[in-house]
Design a protein around this motif. Structure first.
Motif, PDB file in Angstrom:
ATOM      1  N   MET A 160      -4.713   2.366   4.856  1.00 20.92           N
ATOM      2  CA  MET A 160      -4.967   1.422   3.763  1.00 20.92           C
ATOM      3  C   MET A 160      -4.646   2.047   2.403  1.00 20.92           C
ATOM      4  SD  MET A 160      -6.117  -1.467   5.192  1.00 20.92           S
ATOM      5  CE  MET A 160      -4.858  -1.295   6.443  1.00 20.92           C
ATOM      6  N   SER A 161      -4.379   1.181   1.425  1.00 19.62           N
ATOM      7  CA  SER A 161      -3.932   1.657   0.106  1.00 19.62           C
ATOM      8  C   SER A 161      -4.896   1.255  -1.007  1.00 19.62           C
ATOM      9  CB  SER A 161      -2.528   1.107  -0.173  1.00 19.62           C
ATOM     10  OG  SER A 161      -1.647   1.444   0.868  1.00 19.62           O
ATOM     11  N   LEU A 162      -4.313   0.946  -2.158  1.00 19.17           N
ATOM     12  CA  LEU A 162      -5.074   0.719  -3.397  1.00 19.17           C
ATOM     13  C   LEU A 162      -6.325  -0.142  -3.214  1.00 19.17           C
ATOM     14  CD1 LEU A 162      -5.308   0.759  -6.546  1.00 19.17           C
ATOM     15  CD2 LEU A 162      -3.785  -1.227  -6.570  1.00 19.17           C
ATOM     16  N   HIS A 163      -6.174  -1.300  -2.590  1.00 20.50           N
ATOM     17  CA  HIS A 163      -7.317  -2.216  -2.496  1.00 20.50           C
ATOM     18  C   HIS A 163      -8.511  -1.544  -1.814  1.00 20.50           C
ATOM     19  CE1 HIS A 163      -9.808  -5.663  -1.686  1.00 20.50           C
ATOM     20  NE2 HIS A 163      -9.851  -5.263  -0.428  1.00 20.50           N
ATOM     21  N   HIS A 164      -8.269  -0.918  -0.651  1.00 17.15           N
ATOM     22  CA  HIS A 164      -9.383  -0.301   0.065  1.00 17.15           C
ATOM     23  C   HIS A 164      -9.943   0.913  -0.687  1.00 17.15           C
ATOM     24  CE1 HIS A 164      -8.268  -2.990   3.317  1.00 17.15           C
ATOM     25  NE2 HIS A 164      -9.380  -2.660   3.945  1.00 17.15           N
ATOM     26  N   THR A 187     -17.389  -7.409  -2.439  1.00 20.00           N
ATOM     27  CA  THR A 187     -16.537  -6.566  -3.281  1.00 20.00           C
ATOM     28  C   THR A 187     -15.072  -6.728  -2.871  1.00 20.00           C
ATOM     29  OG1 THR A 187     -18.347  -5.004  -3.527  1.00 20.00           O
ATOM     30  CG2 THR A 187     -16.162  -4.171  -4.042  1.00 20.00           C
ATOM     31  N   HIS A 188     -14.823  -6.718  -1.561  1.00 19.95           N
ATOM     32  CA  HIS A 188     -13.453  -6.944  -1.072  1.00 19.95           C
ATOM     33  C   HIS A 188     -12.926  -8.293  -1.562  1.00 19.95           C
ATOM     34  CE1 HIS A 188     -12.222  -3.742   1.771  1.00 19.95           C
ATOM     35  NE2 HIS A 188     -13.512  -3.468   1.761  1.00 19.95           N
ATOM     36  N   THR A 189     -13.796  -9.301  -1.510  1.00 15.33           N
ATOM     37  CA  THR A 189     -13.378 -10.658  -1.881  1.00 15.33           C
ATOM     38  C   THR A 189     -12.943 -10.712  -3.341  1.00 15.33           C
ATOM     39  OG1 THR A 189     -14.886 -11.565  -0.246  1.00 15.33           O
ATOM     40  CG2 THR A 189     -14.184 -13.051  -2.002  1.00 15.33           C
ATOM     41  N   VAL A 190     -13.696 -10.055  -4.211  1.00 13.14           N
ATOM     42  CA  VAL A 190     -13.377 -10.104  -5.643  1.00 13.14           C
ATOM     43  C   VAL A 190     -12.114  -9.289  -5.954  1.00 13.14           C
ATOM     44  CG1 VAL A 190     -14.184  -9.513  -7.966  1.00 13.14           C
ATOM     45  CG2 VAL A 190     -15.793 -10.471  -6.311  1.00 13.14           C
ATOM     46  N   HIS A 213      -6.596  -9.214  -7.115  1.00 10.06           N
ATOM     47  CA  HIS A 213      -6.107  -8.376  -8.217  1.00 10.06           C
ATOM     48  C   HIS A 213      -5.275  -7.196  -7.701  1.00 10.06           C
ATOM     49  CE1 HIS A 213      -8.545 -10.674 -11.004  1.00 10.06           C
ATOM     50  NE2 HIS A 213      -9.472 -10.676 -10.058  1.00 10.06           N
ATOM     51  N   ALA A 214      -5.757  -6.564  -6.631  1.00  8.42           N
ATOM     52  CA  ALA A 214      -4.993  -5.445  -6.060  1.00  8.42           C
ATOM     53  C   ALA A 214      -3.669  -5.956  -5.493  1.00  8.42           C
ATOM     54  CB  ALA A 214      -5.818  -4.757  -4.966  1.00  8.42           C
ATOM     55  N   LEU A 215      -3.719  -7.120  -4.850  1.00 10.35           N
ATOM     56  CA  LEU A 215      -2.492  -7.681  -4.274  1.00 10.35           C
ATOM     57  C   LEU A 215      -1.519  -8.090  -5.376  1.00 10.35           C
ATOM     58  CD1 LEU A 215      -0.754  -8.714  -1.928  1.00 10.35           C
ATOM     59  CD2 LEU A 215      -2.122 -10.813  -1.911  1.00 10.35           C
ATOM     60  N   ALA A 216      -2.024  -8.705  -6.437  1.00 11.78           N
ATOM     61  CA  ALA A 216      -1.132  -9.116  -7.538  1.00 11.78           C
ATOM     62  C   ALA A 216      -0.398  -7.895  -8.104  1.00 11.78           C
ATOM     63  CB  ALA A 216      -1.938  -9.806  -8.636  1.00 11.78           C
ATOM     64  N   GLU A 224     -12.346   7.755 -10.246  1.00 11.97           N
ATOM     65  CA  GLU A 224     -12.542   8.099  -8.834  1.00 11.97           C
ATOM     66  C   GLU A 224     -11.379   7.573  -7.972  1.00 11.97           C
ATOM     67  OE1 GLU A 224     -16.426   7.884  -7.303  1.00 11.97           O
ATOM     68  OE2 GLU A 224     -15.693   7.738  -5.234  1.00 11.97           O
ATOM     69  N   ALA A 225     -10.943   6.352  -8.270  1.00 14.01           N
ATOM     70  CA  ALA A 225      -9.894   5.743  -7.431  1.00 14.01           C
ATOM     71  C   ALA A 225      -8.515   6.356  -7.683  1.00 14.01           C
ATOM     72  CB  ALA A 225      -9.856   4.242  -7.667  1.00 14.01           C
ATOM     73  N   THR A 226      -8.388   7.141  -8.755  1.00 19.00           N
ATOM     74  CA  THR A 226      -7.086   7.784  -9.004  1.00 19.00           C
ATOM     75  C   THR A 226      -7.180   9.313  -8.888  1.00 19.00           C
ATOM     76  OG1 THR A 226      -7.581   7.614 -11.371  1.00 19.00           O
ATOM     77  CG2 THR A 226      -6.057   5.990 -10.474  1.00 19.00           C
ATOM     78  N   SER A 227      -8.347   9.812  -8.407  1.00 18.35           N
ATOM     79  CA  SER A 227      -8.521  11.274  -8.383  1.00 18.35           C
ATOM     80  C   SER A 227      -7.661  11.931  -7.298  1.00 18.35           C
ATOM     81  CB  SER A 227      -9.999  11.625  -8.175  1.00 18.35           C
ATOM     82  OG  SER A 227     -10.426  11.103  -6.940  1.00 18.35           O
TER      83      SER A 227
END
Ligand code: NAD
Length: 354
Positions: A236-240, A257-260, A264-267, A323-326
């Motif tokens: 899995m990538s960015l979204h997860h 959280t996944h729903t929200v 945005h991650a897909l766009a 955290e998500a880009t560390s």
């Protein structure tokens, strides 16, 4: 296009259909299990006992202690209980929390798991375990935690409230979305992903209209099986990564959280993933912009669309972006801190995806 891929099938047995719970003893016989501990959450203790009843004297206890993110102390208690009652396996009935507890026991004692999923989260199809110690969630992959058999009985999902069904279903769709553009995507998994999204996108509105509609429940669970298989087979990538950071750091609820975040991650990724976008467009009834369509679906079905309403504060955005880009990971489009901050801000405020 020329194909190039490596595909390794996971060794799993799946039984699907109304009343398949009644066949659980046969599943245990296939594996040779004679003394199983039934695991469930406290809210689903009745379901746990229903499973125990179906198992008769093959069941040596019901442990209704599963909670979100598998706290280490709960995993330890459950492992001790499995040893105390001399269990030779576990039947985990429930969502990702109950199945996660089974995985923690499998990791420690190597006991085989039979999973009976009652949400659409998909953990039953993956060799991924998670354990939370002092508020930090550690995850890893181990073939020992992959359930040996999965029994999908749509009737058990009829009690999942419509709101949770929608968010859990979109959580499943998220697995398929990221499998379609995964660094280790394969044609067979892409077919499953597209079909999984198609099935769930059709079933979720029908569940909202009538939460005990048997056909809709069957289709949603079918879609979640396919999407779970996608999660188990790809990276899995960015979204997860974003959802993991939001759930682990701020303890936001998993499926919501996944729903929200998903639209945005897909766009963000769509411009760099044309084949995935085309597959999603087909699965979503020809939608020109799948990310926008998923955002609309969430709105139409009454699901949350802002991280603010899930309890996130605006000042947390930078911390989560850091955290998500560390650490770097595969993603179809390169990611910067500012990109992630922008995605999180849009998701926090509930702006349309762009
Ligand atoms: P969950 O298992 O925590 O279930 C949420 C609530 O719904 C619980 O109170 C549960 O008892 C209740 N519930 C479940 N099924 C029900 C039903 N049919 N009727 C009525 N109530 C029902 O939530 P989840 O979203 O399924 O799982 C989330 C957890 O699973 C997270 O910790 C997540 O990290 C983990 N997960 C792990 C993987 C993996 O591959 N390891 C994959 C997906 C999710």
């Amino acid at each position: 296009m020329t194909h190039q891929f490596v595909y390794e099938a996971l060794p799993m047995r799946v039984r699907f259909g109304v009343n398949s719970l009644a066949t659980l003893p046969e599943e245990l016989d296939q594996i040779g299990l004679k003394r199983v501990l039934v695991l469930c959450s406290p809210e689903q203790e009745d379901t746990g006992h229903r499973v125990a009843q179906a198992l008769g004297d093959r069941c040596v206890g019901v442990l209704p202690e599963a909670v979100m993110h598998v706290p280490n102390e709960v995993a330890q208690r459950a492992s001790d209980e499995a040893a105390r009652v001399g269990a030779d396996g576990c039947v985990a009935v429930g969502g990702g929390s109950a199945i996660g507890l089974g995985k923690a026991i499998a990791l420690k004692h190597g006991l085989p798991i039979v999973a009976v999923p009652t949400t659409y989260a998909g953990s039953e199809m993956t060799p991924v375990w998670g354990l939370t110690t002092d508020g930090r969630k550690e995850t890893g992959k181990d073939p020992r935690v992959l359930p040996r058999s999965v029994v999908y009985d749509p009737e058990l999902t009829a009690t999942l409230p419509a709101g949770m069904s929608v968010t859990s279903g979109i959580n499943a769709i998220a697995h398929a979305v990221e499998a379609l553009y995964a660094p280790d995507a394969t044609p067979i998994i892409s077919l499953m992903a597209e079909e999984g999204v198609r099935a769930l996108a059709a079933a979720l509105p029908a569940i909202v209209a009538n939460s005990s509609d048997p056909e809709a429940r069957s289709n949603a669970l079918y879609g979640s099986w396919l999407c779970g298989a996608c999660l188990g087979a790809t990276t899995m990538s960015l979204h997860h990564k974003l959802c993991h950071a939001l759930g682990g750091t701020l303890n936001l609820p998993h499926a919501q959280t996944h729903t929200v975040v998903l639209p945005h991650a897909l766009a963000f990724n769509q411009p760099a993933a044309p084949d995935a976008t085309a597959a999603l467009s087909r699965a979503l009834g020809g939608a020109a912009d799948p990310a926008e369509r998923l955002w609309q679906i969430a709105g139409e079905l009454g699901a949350p669309r802002t991280l603010a309403e899930l309890g996130m504060k605006e000042e947390d955005i930078d911390r989560i972006a850091e955290e998500a880009t560390s650490r770097s990971y595969g993603n179809p489009r390169p990611i910067t801190f500012d990109d992630v901050r922008g995605i999180l801000h849009a998701a926090w405020a509930g702006k349309p995806p762009s």
